[in-house]
Design a protein around this motif. Sequence first.
Motif, short mmCIF file in Angstrom:
data_model
loop_
_atom_site.label_atom_id
_atom_site.label_comp_id
_atom_site.label_asym_id
_atom_site.label_seq_id
_atom_site.Cartn_x
_atom_site.Cartn_y
_atom_site.Cartn_z
N MET A 1 11.26 11.59 -1.32
CA MET A 1 10.02 10.97 -2.03
C MET A 1 8.99 10.38 -1.36
N LYS A 2 7.80 10.61 -1.58
CA LYS A 2 6.80 10.05 -0.85
C LYS A 2 6.41 8.71 -1.15
N HIS A 3 6.18 7.95 -0.32
CA HIS A 3 5.98 6.55 -0.42
C HIS A 3 4.46 5.93 0.28
N THR A 4 3.57 5.52 -0.43
CA THR A 4 2.28 4.93 -0.01
C THR A 4 2.26 3.56 0.37
N ILE A 30 5.20 10.35 9.66
CA ILE A 30 4.11 9.97 8.85
C ILE A 30 3.59 11.30 8.33
N ASP A 31 3.49 11.30 7.07
CA ASP A 31 3.17 12.33 6.36
C ASP A 31 1.33 12.36 6.29
N VAL A 49 1.42 7.35 4.20
CA VAL A 49 2.18 7.88 3.39
C VAL A 49 3.42 8.31 4.15
N VAL A 50 4.57 7.90 3.79
CA VAL A 50 5.99 8.42 4.54
C VAL A 50 6.83 8.95 3.59
N ASN A 51 7.58 10.03 3.84
CA ASN A 51 8.60 10.66 2.96
C ASN A 51 9.85 10.10 3.31
N GLY A 52 10.43 9.56 2.37
CA GLY A 52 12.11 8.97 2.59
C GLY A 52 12.50 8.35 1.05
N ASP A 53 13.60 7.76 1.43
CA ASP A 53 14.07 6.85 0.41
C ASP A 53 13.57 5.39 0.46
N ALA A 75 3.77 -2.20 -0.03
CA ALA A 75 4.29 -0.85 -0.50
C ALA A 75 3.63 -0.52 -1.77
N LEU A 76 2.76 0.27 -2.08
CA LEU A 76 2.28 0.43 -3.20
C LEU A 76 3.06 1.26 -4.29
N GLN A 77 3.32 0.89 -5.51
CA GLN A 77 4.35 1.39 -6.43
C GLN A 77 3.46 2.38 -7.34
N PRO A 78 4.27 3.55 -7.31
CA PRO A 78 3.93 4.66 -8.13
C PRO A 78 3.39 4.21 -9.65
#
Length: 170
Positions: A1-4, A30-31, A49-53, A75-78
């Motif tokens: 999952m991508k996280h910002t 880093i995506d 933006v990173v991909n991970g848990d 960490a910005l929440q979806p």
Amino acid sequence: MKHTISVLVENHAGVLSKVAGLFSRRGFNIDSLAVGVTEDPSISRMTIVVNGDEYIVEQVEKQLNKVIPVIKVSALQPGEFISRELSLIKVSCNAKQRTDIMKIAELMQARIIDVSVNSLTLEFTDTAERTEVLLSLLHPYGIREIVRTGTVAIQKGADVTRSQKSDRVS
């Protein structure tokens, strides 16, 4: 999952290198990475933006908070932020295809910024997902070149990510 992740840093030479080095040393990929000055010229904002848990994101946050020029990590929440990226897309076309590509651009709200005999260049600012939709529509015509910025993001609503002078690390 991508996280910002939004990171406020001191606007000094070498800060980007320190942050990128942290990711490299820890084996985090880093995506997307976008950096720019904020309303305060002494502070820059990095949108990463990173991909991970969740564990990866937690580790990234903890490690970033240890870097001296880092002021604040969020960490910005979806669903609680707005994100965009800018794309410049050069598409092959002949006279017959030009109208079709112009209709696609209009439908997707892309701007045509350059026209030549054999190509059109579009400017498109939107989410990464909508950018992928536009690229899939243009793919049959022959994409000659794509230039994309990293994602930039801002929290929704009236709240701001701001550093108080007392929050700053010396």
